[in-house]
Every structure is written in C-alpha cells, then in structure tokens.
Design a protein around this motif. Sequence first.
Motif, PDB file in Angstrom:
ATOM      1  N   LEU A  51      30.252  61.234  44.538  1.00  0.00           N
ATOM      2  CA  LEU A  51      31.328  62.212  44.534  1.00  0.00           C
ATOM      3  C   LEU A  51      31.759  62.530  45.964  1.00  0.00           C
ATOM      4  O   LEU A  51      30.979  62.375  46.907  1.00  0.00           O
ATOM      5  CB  LEU A  51      30.858  63.489  43.833  1.00  0.00           C
ATOM      6  N   GLU A  52      32.980  62.958  46.094  1.00  0.00           N
ATOM      7  CA  GLU A  52      33.454  63.383  47.394  1.00  0.00           C
ATOM      8  C   GLU A  52      32.694  64.639  47.823  1.00  0.00           C
ATOM      9  O   GLU A  52      32.556  65.591  47.060  1.00  0.00           O
ATOM     10  CB  GLU A  52      34.953  63.681  47.341  1.00  0.00           C
ATOM     11  N   ALA A  53      32.178  64.627  49.050  1.00  0.00           N
ATOM     12  CA  ALA A  53      31.346  65.740  49.532  1.00  0.00           C
ATOM     13  C   ALA A  53      32.232  66.893  49.999  1.00  0.00           C
ATOM     14  O   ALA A  53      32.309  67.206  51.196  1.00  0.00           O
ATOM     15  CB  ALA A  53      30.427  65.268  50.649  1.00  0.00           C
ATOM     16  N   THR A  54      32.910  67.526  49.061  1.00  0.00           N
ATOM     17  CA  THR A  54      33.733  68.687  49.385  1.00  0.00           C
ATOM     18  C   THR A  54      32.843  69.890  49.659  1.00  0.00           C
ATOM     19  O   THR A  54      31.676  69.916  49.232  1.00  0.00           O
ATOM     20  CB  THR A  54      34.684  69.007  48.229  1.00  0.00           C
ATOM     21  N   PRO A  55      33.333  70.914  50.364  1.00  0.00           N
ATOM     22  CA  PRO A  55      32.522  72.112  50.598  1.00  0.00           C
ATOM     23  C   PRO A  55      32.021  72.746  49.309  1.00  0.00           C
ATOM     24  O   PRO A  55      30.896  73.252  49.262  1.00  0.00           O
ATOM     25  CB  PRO A  55      33.491  73.031  51.350  1.00  0.00           C
ATOM     26  N   GLU A  56      32.844  72.709  48.256  1.00  0.00           N
ATOM     27  CA  GLU A  56      32.436  73.308  46.983  1.00  0.00           C
ATOM     28  C   GLU A  56      31.267  72.542  46.382  1.00  0.00           C
ATOM     29  O   GLU A  56      30.309  73.143  45.880  1.00  0.00           O
ATOM     30  CB  GLU A  56      33.608  73.324  45.996  1.00  0.00           C
ATOM     31  N   ARG A  57      31.326  71.213  46.441  1.00  0.00           N
ATOM     32  CA  ARG A  57      30.240  70.410  45.878  1.00  0.00           C
ATOM     33  C   ARG A  57      28.971  70.518  46.719  1.00  0.00           C
ATOM     34  O   ARG A  57      27.862  70.506  46.184  1.00  0.00           O
ATOM     35  CB  ARG A  57      30.691  68.956  45.741  1.00  0.00           C
ATOM     36  N   LEU A  58      29.127  70.601  48.029  1.00  0.00           N
ATOM     37  CA  LEU A  58      27.949  70.783  48.876  1.00  0.00           C
ATOM     38  C   LEU A  58      27.278  72.124  48.600  1.00  0.00           C
ATOM     39  O   LEU A  58      26.043  72.217  48.542  1.00  0.00           O
ATOM     40  CB  LEU A  58      28.354  70.696  50.346  1.00  0.00           C
ATOM     41  N   LEU A  59      28.084  73.166  48.398  1.00  0.00           N
ATOM     42  CA  LEU A  59      27.529  74.480  48.082  1.00  0.00           C
ATOM     43  C   LEU A  59      26.821  74.448  46.739  1.00  0.00           C
ATOM     44  O   LEU A  59      25.720  75.001  46.584  1.00  0.00           O
ATOM     45  CB  LEU A  59      28.638  75.531  48.065  1.00  0.00           C
ATOM     46  N   ALA A  60      27.435  73.773  45.757  1.00  0.00           N
ATOM     47  CA  ALA A  60      26.814  73.663  44.439  1.00  0.00           C
ATOM     48  C   ALA A  60      25.493  72.901  44.519  1.00  0.00           C
ATOM     49  O   ALA A  60      24.512  73.256  43.854  1.00  0.00           O
ATOM     50  CB  ALA A  60      27.765  72.973  43.467  1.00  0.00           C
ATOM     51  N   ALA A  61      25.453  71.855  45.362  1.00  0.00           N
ATOM     52  CA  ALA A  61      24.227  71.076  45.511  1.00  0.00           C
ATOM     53  C   ALA A  61      23.117  71.914  46.142  1.00  0.00           C
ATOM     54  O   ALA A  61      21.958  71.846  45.718  1.00  0.00           O
ATOM     55  CB  ALA A  61      24.501  69.835  46.359  1.00  0.00           C
ATOM     56  N   ARG A  62      23.471  72.703  47.144  1.00  0.00           N
ATOM     57  CA  ARG A  62      22.462  73.554  47.781  1.00  0.00           C
ATOM     58  C   ARG A  62      21.947  74.613  46.809  1.00  0.00           C
ATOM     59  O   ARG A  62      20.749  74.924  46.781  1.00  0.00           O
ATOM     60  CB  ARG A  62      23.051  74.202  49.034  1.00  0.00           C
ATOM     61  N   LYS A  63      22.859  75.201  46.042  1.00  0.00           N
ATOM     62  CA  LYS A  63      22.443  76.176  45.028  1.00  0.00           C
ATOM     63  C   LYS A  63      21.529  75.520  44.006  1.00  0.00           C
ATOM     64  O   LYS A  63      20.553  76.131  43.543  1.00  0.00           O
ATOM     65  CB  LYS A  63      23.673  76.766  44.339  1.00  0.00           C
ATOM     66  N   PRO A 122      10.926  85.954  35.101  1.00  0.00           N
ATOM     67  CA  PRO A 122      12.290  86.423  34.812  1.00  0.00           C
ATOM     68  C   PRO A 122      13.271  86.194  35.953  1.00  0.00           C
ATOM     69  O   PRO A 122      14.461  85.998  35.714  1.00  0.00           O
ATOM     70  CB  PRO A 122      12.078  87.924  34.556  1.00  0.00           C
ATOM     71  N   VAL A 123      12.765  86.207  37.193  1.00  0.00           N
ATOM     72  CA  VAL A 123      13.638  85.913  38.333  1.00  0.00           C
ATOM     73  C   VAL A 123      14.143  84.471  38.243  1.00  0.00           C
ATOM     74  O   VAL A 123      15.330  84.192  38.454  1.00  0.00           O
ATOM     75  CB  VAL A 123      12.898  86.138  39.665  1.00  0.00           C
ATOM     76  N   GLY A 124      13.232  83.567  37.910  1.00  0.00           N
ATOM     77  CA  GLY A 124      13.626  82.176  37.740  1.00  0.00           C
ATOM     78  C   GLY A 124      14.619  81.991  36.611  1.00  0.00           C
ATOM     79  O   GLY A 124      15.581  81.221  36.735  1.00  0.00           O
ATOM     80  N   LEU A 125      14.403  82.705  35.503  1.00  0.00           N
ATOM     81  CA  LEU A 125      15.345  82.627  34.381  1.00  0.00           C
ATOM     82  C   LEU A 125      16.718  83.144  34.782  1.00  0.00           C
ATOM     83  O   LEU A 125      17.751  82.571  34.414  1.00  0.00           O
ATOM     84  CB  LEU A 125      14.815  83.437  33.193  1.00  0.00           C
ATOM     85  N   TYR A 126      16.747  84.219  35.544  1.00  0.00           N
ATOM     86  CA  TYR A 126      18.027  84.779  35.985  1.00  0.00           C
ATOM     87  C   TYR A 126      18.762  83.788  36.892  1.00  0.00           C
ATOM     88  O   TYR A 126      19.975  83.575  36.738  1.00  0.00           O
ATOM     89  CB  TYR A 126      17.797  86.095  36.726  1.00  0.00           C
ATOM     90  N   ILE A 127      18.027  83.199  37.823  1.00  0.00           N
ATOM     91  CA  ILE A 127      18.656  82.250  38.747  1.00  0.00           C
ATOM     92  C   ILE A 127      19.228  81.065  37.978  1.00  0.00           C
ATOM     93  O   ILE A 127      20.358  80.626  38.220  1.00  0.00           O
ATOM     94  CB  ILE A 127      17.643  81.775  39.797  1.00  0.00           C
ATOM     95  N   ARG A 128      18.476  80.557  37.018  1.00  0.00           N
ATOM     96  CA  ARG A 128      18.957  79.404  36.263  1.00  0.00           C
ATOM     97  C   ARG A 128      20.110  79.760  35.334  1.00  0.00           C
ATOM     98  O   ARG A 128      20.934  78.911  35.012  1.00  0.00           O
ATOM     99  CB  ARG A 128      17.803  78.788  35.476  1.00  0.00           C
ATOM    100  N   SER A 129      20.180  81.011  34.907  1.00  0.00           N
ATOM    101  CA  SER A 129      21.301  81.417  34.054  1.00  0.00           C
ATOM    102  C   SER A 129      22.617  81.398  34.815  1.00  0.00           C
ATOM    103  O   SER A 129      23.693  81.343  34.200  1.00  0.00           O
ATOM    104  CB  SER A 129      21.040  82.823  33.487  1.00  0.00           C
ATOM    105  N   LYS A 130      22.559  81.451  36.145  1.00  0.00           N
ATOM    106  CA  LYS A 130      23.760  81.454  36.971  1.00  0.00           C
ATOM    107  C   LYS A 130      24.197  80.048  37.383  1.00  0.00           C
ATOM    108  O   LYS A 130      25.213  79.897  38.071  1.00  0.00           O
ATOM    109  CB  LYS A 130      23.523  82.294  38.232  1.00  0.00           C
ATOM    110  N   LEU A 131      23.463  79.036  36.977  1.00  0.00           N
ATOM    111  CA  LEU A 131      23.815  77.671  37.332  1.00  0.00           C
ATOM    112  C   LEU A 131      25.021  77.199  36.524  1.00  0.00           C
ATOM    113  O   LEU A 131      25.240  77.629  35.391  1.00  0.00           O
ATOM    114  CB  LEU A 131      22.640  76.730  37.072  1.00  0.00           C
ATOM    115  N   ASP A 132      25.783  76.297  37.102  1.00  0.00           N
ATOM    116  CA  ASP A 132      26.849  75.618  36.374  1.00  0.00           C
ATOM    117  C   ASP A 132      26.327  74.279  35.881  1.00  0.00           C
ATOM    118  O   ASP A 132      25.525  73.618  36.567  1.00  0.00           O
ATOM    119  CB  ASP A 132      28.056  75.392  37.287  1.00  0.00           C
TER     120      ASP A 132
END
Length: 313
Positions: free
Chosen positions: A14-26, A212-222
């Motif tokens: 994929l093209e390494a756009t800032p949005e995709r790089l941010l998503a990868a880091r998240k 629960p912290v881990g569950l919360y973090i994963r609930s915010k994933l796309d």
Amino acid sequence: MSSSTANPQQEPVLEATPERLLAARKAVISSSIGAALEWFDIIVFASFAVVISEIFYPEGDPVFSLILTFATFAISYLVRPIGGLVLGRFADRRGRKPALTLTLFLMMLGTLLMAIAPTYSQIGVWGALIILASRLLQGFSAGGEFGTATTFLVETAPHRKMYYASWQIASQGASMALASAFGFALNTYLSEEALHSWGWRVPFLIGLLVGPVGLYIRSKLDETEEFTSRPPAKSPLRTLFANHWGRILAASASVGVATISVYMILFMPTFAMSNLGISPTAAYLGGILAGLICLIGSPLVGRLADRVGPRGS
C-alpha cells in the motif's frame, strides 16, 4: 492460522500515506499491548511452578508434583493448534478485530479461573482441575491470538511488513521479562508463607485488572483495509490446506524450533532452584535478560527480513 498470512510477500504494498502509517503504528501498539498481556498470563504460570506444585499437588513425591504442574502447563501448548485453526477461521470469516477481542476475552476468563482457584487444602483435587480448565482456555486463546494478531499487523502495515509483524514476537519477549520480574520480586521480598498463601496470585490478578484496558484499546481499532475490500473467505481452512502445504510445514517447523528456546527459558528458573540450589534472585534474572533480548532483537530481525526477505533472514 489466517490464510492471508501464508505468503505476505505477494500481498500488494500500500502507499505509505500519513494516515496508513498512523494506522500501522496504532495497530502495533494495540496489538502488542494485548498480546503482551495474553502471553504474560500464560507464561507467568511457569514462573511460579514450584509454588503451584506445592499448593495444588502436595501429595507424594515433590518431583512428581512438579511434573504434574508442568504437564498442566504443557496442556496450554497442546491446544494452541486447535485455537489457531478455530479462531483463525473465525478471523477470516468475521474479521480481525472481533477475533482479537474474542481471544483477549477468553484469556481473561482463563486468568480469572487461575487467580481464584481454591488450593488442594481447600477443595482437594478439584483445585487442580480448575487450573487445568484455566490452561485449556488460555492455550486455546493464545493459539488464535498469534496468527490473528500477526495477520492484522501485516495487513495494516503499508510497508515494512516484516518489521511490523515482528512486534508480535517482541511482545512475547516483554511478557517473558515481566513474568520473570514478578518471580524475582515476589520470591525476593515476600516470605515463603506469604508467597504460598496469596503472593503467587498477584501476577494473575494484575493481568486480570489490565485486561479491560486491552479490550478497550482493541475496541478502538479499525478493521484492516485488506479484509474489508474483499468478500470473506468461504472455506479458509480448505484453501489453506489445499494450496499452502509447503508453507504450513516450513512455518510450523520454524515456530517449533523457536518455541523450544522459550520452553527452556521458562523451565530453567525452576530447574535452577529445585535441582541446583540456586537462589530465586539469580534464577529469575536469566529469564528477565532473555525476555529483554527477545524484545529488542525481534524488531531488528524484522527490519532485516524486510531488506533481504524472510527466507534470507
């Protein structure tokens, strides 16, 4: 066991756009935190094998009690392939995000059973059966976690896919170091009576509270773009076994050989204390060092794999 991980080099870059790089880091942060928590819950059992053998299998020869404890530990690894197949299929059909949430929930349930399990003096052999059920849940969950989380990282990364995937292994190194650190601290600063009565439960309770912290973090994933851009696989297991036998065997052998070192690292503190008379302080330092090496070294090898290819690295 998600089929889309079978040949990551053939996946489109994929093209390494800032949005995709941010998503990868998240994705790295959220997946690594969740994975570290899961592996900590499953690994810390070995760090307290001596104590667990004495309070859940106190009858008979101490050596045999220790063997029973590690047999219970081994159960979690025997069911991991089943977890990988079942939860990997679920991830291919329903998505990476729901599968990662499910694996963490199952791990928390297994950890809860371990944290509250009554000892042999309280309910006899039923206590051992409860921790056996705990290990089965944890092993099933860990089997699904490894493949699904790695797939999630590879699919999210716009480039340097091996580097991003390597954080799944690095998180296991963090878990190993943390589990050994708990063994070091509790054996050093608690009396034997306190360690046997409540101290050994502390790591499991902490893991349960962090869950629960881990569950919360994963609930915010796309969900990954690769998964949402095409129809879910109808028969992922059939496709996997029909088209990728060579990669299955090669990957299984690689993971099997690497896992032997993990078993040795987890067992050595127990062997050092029980057979060599080495103090817990010295015995657990080795596990901490090994975990830190894995944590630091895995991303470096991931970078190398991106440059020369997984086979070359």
